[in-house]
Design a protein around this motif. Sequence first.
Motif, PDB file in Angstrom:
ATOM      1  N   UNK A 278       0.848  -1.196   0.000  1.00  0.00           N
ATOM      2  CA  UNK A 278       0.000   0.000   0.000  1.00  0.00           C
ATOM      3  C   UNK A 278       0.882   1.244   0.000  1.00  0.00           C
ATOM      4  N   UNK A 279       0.529   2.187  -0.851  1.00  0.00           N
ATOM      5  CA  UNK A 279       1.178   3.496  -0.856  1.00  0.00           C
ATOM      6  C   UNK A 279       0.103   4.521  -0.494  1.00  0.00           C
ATOM      7  N   UNK A 280       0.396   5.371   0.460  1.00  0.00           N
ATOM      8  CA  UNK A 280      -0.567   6.418   0.808  1.00  0.00           C
ATOM      9  C   UNK A 280       0.084   7.778   0.592  1.00  0.00           C
ATOM     10  N   UNK A 281      -0.722   8.660   0.001  1.00  0.00           N
ATOM     11  CA  UNK A 281      -0.306  10.039  -0.236  1.00  0.00           C
ATOM     12  C   UNK A 281      -1.093  10.926   0.711  1.00  0.00           C
ATOM     13  N   UNK A 282      -0.415  11.888   1.299  1.00  0.00           N
ATOM     14  CA  UNK A 282      -1.090  12.794   2.217  1.00  0.00           C
ATOM     15  C   UNK A 282      -0.701  14.232   1.968  1.00  0.00           C
ATOM     16  N   UNK A 283      -1.425  15.116   2.606  1.00  0.00           N
ATOM     17  CA  UNK A 283      -1.123  16.553   2.512  1.00  0.00           C
ATOM     18  C   UNK A 283      -0.713  17.073   3.882  1.00  0.00           C
ATOM     19  N   UNK A 284       0.387  17.784   3.911  1.00  0.00           N
ATOM     20  CA  UNK A 284       0.900  18.342   5.165  1.00  0.00           C
ATOM     21  C   UNK A 284       0.796  19.856   5.100  1.00  0.00           C
ATOM     22  N   UNK A 285       0.044  20.442   6.038  1.00  0.00           N
ATOM     23  CA  UNK A 285      -0.078  21.905   6.088  1.00  0.00           C
ATOM     24  C   UNK A 285       0.866  22.427   7.147  1.00  0.00           C
ATOM     25  N   UNK A 286       1.573  23.508   6.862  1.00  0.00           N
ATOM     26  CA  UNK A 286       2.545  24.033   7.821  1.00  0.00           C
ATOM     27  C   UNK A 286       1.907  24.250   9.200  1.00  0.00           C
ATOM     28  N   UNK A 287       2.613  23.997  10.310  1.00  0.00           N
ATOM     29  CA  UNK A 287       4.042  23.672  10.359  1.00  0.00           C
ATOM     30  C   UNK A 287       4.384  22.214  10.022  1.00  0.00           C
ATOM     31  N   UNK A 288       3.402  21.387   9.642  1.00  0.00           N
ATOM     32  CA  UNK A 288       3.724  20.037   9.168  1.00  0.00           C
ATOM     33  C   UNK A 288       4.349  20.166   7.776  1.00  0.00           C
ATOM     34  N   UNK A 289       5.082  19.152   7.291  1.00  0.00           N
ATOM     35  CA  UNK A 289       5.344  17.884   7.968  1.00  0.00           C
ATOM     36  C   UNK A 289       6.292  18.022   9.153  1.00  0.00           C
ATOM     37  N   UNK A 290       6.024  17.223  10.178  1.00  0.00           N
ATOM     38  CA  UNK A 290       6.921  17.158  11.322  1.00  0.00           C
ATOM     39  C   UNK A 290       7.865  15.972  11.105  1.00  0.00           C
ATOM     40  N   UNK A 291       9.157  16.247  11.096  1.00  0.00           N
ATOM     41  CA  UNK A 291      10.154  15.224  10.767  1.00  0.00           C
ATOM     42  C   UNK A 291      10.694  14.560  12.035  1.00  0.00           C
ATOM     43  N   UNK A 292      11.591  13.615  11.806  1.00  0.00           N
ATOM     44  CA  UNK A 292      12.264  12.962  12.925  1.00  0.00           C
ATOM     45  C   UNK A 292      13.440  13.795  13.419  1.00  0.00           C
ATOM     46  N   UNK A 293      13.832  14.760  12.617  1.00  0.00           N
ATOM     47  CA  UNK A 293      15.160  15.358  12.786  1.00  0.00           C
ATOM     48  C   UNK A 293      15.193  16.608  13.658  1.00  0.00           C
ATOM     49  N   UNK A 294      14.075  16.964  14.267  1.00  0.00           N
ATOM     50  CA  UNK A 294      14.043  18.263  14.949  1.00  0.00           C
ATOM     51  C   UNK A 294      14.208  18.225  16.455  1.00  0.00           C
ATOM     52  N   UNK A 295      14.561  17.072  17.032  1.00  0.00           N
ATOM     53  CA  UNK A 295      14.706  16.996  18.491  1.00  0.00           C
ATOM     54  C   UNK A 295      15.907  17.818  18.955  1.00  0.00           C
ATOM     55  N   UNK A 296      15.785  18.410  20.151  1.00  0.00           N
ATOM     56  CA  UNK A 296      16.887  19.202  20.706  1.00  0.00           C
ATOM     57  C   UNK A 296      17.102  18.815  22.167  1.00  0.00           C
ATOM     58  N   UNK A 297      18.332  18.931  22.655  1.00  0.00           N
ATOM     59  CA  UNK A 297      18.583  18.616  24.063  1.00  0.00           C
ATOM     60  C   UNK A 297      17.653  19.426  24.963  1.00  0.00           C
ATOM     61  N   UNK A 298      17.114  18.773  25.968  1.00  0.00           N
ATOM     62  CA  UNK A 298      16.169  19.438  26.863  1.00  0.00           C
ATOM     63  C   UNK A 298      14.725  19.188  26.498  1.00  0.00           C
ATOM     64  N   UNK A 299      14.474  18.765  25.256  1.00  0.00           N
ATOM     65  CA  UNK A 299      13.098  18.459  24.847  1.00  0.00           C
ATOM     66  C   UNK A 299      12.559  17.264  25.629  1.00  0.00           C
ATOM     67  N   UNK A 300      11.244  17.203  25.676  1.00  0.00           N
ATOM     68  CA  UNK A 300      10.573  16.130  26.406  1.00  0.00           C
ATOM     69  C   UNK A 300      10.018  15.104  25.419  1.00  0.00           C
ATOM     70  N   UNK A 301      10.101  13.830  25.800  1.00  0.00           N
ATOM     71  CA  UNK A 301       9.606  12.738  24.964  1.00  0.00           C
ATOM     72  C   UNK A 301       8.272  12.237  25.524  1.00  0.00           C
ATOM     73  N   UNK A 302       7.260  12.201  24.654  1.00  0.00           N
ATOM     74  CA  UNK A 302       5.924  11.748  25.062  1.00  0.00           C
ATOM     75  C   UNK A 302       5.460  10.628  24.141  1.00  0.00           C
ATOM     76  N   UNK A 303       4.601   9.764  24.626  1.00  0.00           N
ATOM     77  CA  UNK A 303       3.953   8.761  23.766  1.00  0.00           C
ATOM     78  C   UNK A 303       2.444   8.810  23.996  1.00  0.00           C
ATOM     79  N   UNK A 304       1.701   8.319  22.993  1.00  0.00           N
ATOM     80  CA  UNK A 304       0.235   8.469  23.035  1.00  0.00           C
ATOM     81  C   UNK A 304      -0.507   7.266  23.601  1.00  0.00           C
TER      82      UNK A 304
END
Lengths: 325, 325
Positions: free
Chosen positions: B141-167
């Motif tokens: 399956x291939x899915x196409x989506x639309x990301x409206x700013x500030x999305x897309x949110x990438x994996x690459x934006x973490x910074x020291x001091x940030x908090x990690x949450x799960x749903x």
Amino acid sequence: MTAPGGPLGEFELIRRIRGMAPAHPSVALGIGDDAAVLRPPPAGSSTVVTTDLLLDGRHFLLDECGPEAAGYKSLAVNLSDVAAMAARPVAAFVAVALPKRSAEEIAEGLMAGMAPLANRFSLALAGGDTNAWDGPLVVCVTVIGEASPPAPVLRSGARPGDVVLVTGPLGGSILGRHLRPEPRVAEALALLEAAELHALIDLSDGLASDLGHVLDESGGLGASLDAHSIPIHPDAERLASRSGRSPLDHALGDGEDFELCLVVPPESAASLLRSPPPGVTLHRVGEIEPGPGIRLRDRDGSTAPVRVRGFDHLGAGGEAGGHAG
Amino acid sequence: MTAPGGPLGEFELIRRIRGMAPAHPSVALGIGDDAAVLRPPPAGSSTVVTTDLLLDGRHFLLDECGPEAAGYKSLAVNLSDVAAMAARPVAAFVAVALPKRSAEEIAEGLMAGMAPLANRFSLALAGGDTNAWDGPLVVCVTVIGEASPPAPVLRSGARPGDVVLVTGPLGGSILGRHLRPEPRVAEALALLEAAELHALIDLSDGLASDLGHVLDESGGLGASLDAHSIPIHPDAERLASRSGRSPLDHALGDGEDFELCLVVPPESAASLLRSPPPGVTLHRVGEIEPGPGIRLRDRDGSTAPVRVRGFDHLGAGGEAGGHAG
């Protein structure tokens, strides 16, 4: 990270592919996140998407052709679908199930088959999914393209009186040619520039079957084809010498030629045949008619209905090359 | 057209799927041409693309779960990837290799599993490819989506001091939950609206492994997780009672939870935990640190490195659910 089961894990493979993938200005983010990110197409353009799943034993025989040919074909058939919209390829997504016993070697062969095509057509390898299993090789490629007006050219625009043209000789691709289709991307773009294209399709199922799709999608039209005008590939002659069918029958019925079939108004046909775009070969094969069905016209003017024996991907047997009997 | 090999040919199947597919304003042309045609995303938005290939015997056991569950999971995991970009799904492309013996029944089961998800998420089934073969069921399956700013949110934006949450609670999905993941599409969009998301990923490989991807892509950062804060699913407890591993080990290492893991600045974390968006459950599990590696912190403050035992799709054994040992 090295996988427990072999010398090359998924993440390492992805890293390698990432290094090989050419860049494309429309790909903002390629391999390495949960999804790739594409920039919007140029203003006025639309996006086309096509996907094809190829199976060992069905679309290729891995033991005979090797992974490089399997990789080439898997990408080429998708590029052919993009050409059939008169669109420009932008990015490919490659999902594979690799036979576990030689996953790494096969993965590298696939990439070696795809990379030259990607480079030639300035296509980014922007994502994918890698799995290993005990089953045969499976390659699923999705290609995204950009269509600038008047593209995309659909199947549905044929009109009675239009002329049907094809870009090359047909039939017998199962003798080996089906593994090395030439995606007619540049040809489609040149034709789009040179003529009014009413309908366009690539010949994957066979001329009779694919033209049938055009006729169906254009509202139930028909066509007459001139038997003596259909360009017959030497492979169709060779195959006929052992199949008991005629070369013409192979040219009409065999799949996987991956030439383009275009439907254009008569004045465009005349101009295209007089001076085809550079590098484009064109054969006039017949014309569109209001009554449904495809008829084959002999030199003496007599006609007979064409029995469609195109490639049905679901029902056909396990024959590589995929021709339904 | 009826296929030679069975009661339902590819073209008939495509016709049926065409009838089932919901419309989407961004899909100008769905099933029925050489490619689908998508309209450009709304101004300022970008397009996301993700593809996942699922295999019988690896991602599901068809004989045990049936084709409806296989169809559900195949689409849901792709929707989860779109959620992981905080994007909105637009169109799905479904390529299948169906076991020949019961191709029609399986195809209908797959569609029955996908259709409710497509409807719930207003997703068009805009294209695909249908094959039958002697091998096991394959669904790509291939899915196409639309990301409206500030999305897309990438994996690459973490910074020291940030908090990690799960749903949501983690671990033990192999007991059955992995077949029914809930794509966190609405949750991701609500979080995007409510907070500054530095990084986002869906938990397909396991918390330790997926957080590892975020840390790698963010420039080689690390994280400390609080052992007592990691939400442990009852399935992880059940599995631990027979696996000889701890429930926490399952929560950290097991794949296919398909919850979201988000990385946010401390002030966003505080506000999200104080008043989470309606319908969104959030657990604070740790924070990002400059030094590489993931550490597990006990109640007494002692720490130990987390050994990553995530899901390697290429190297792992044939276990459905796909956990590398």
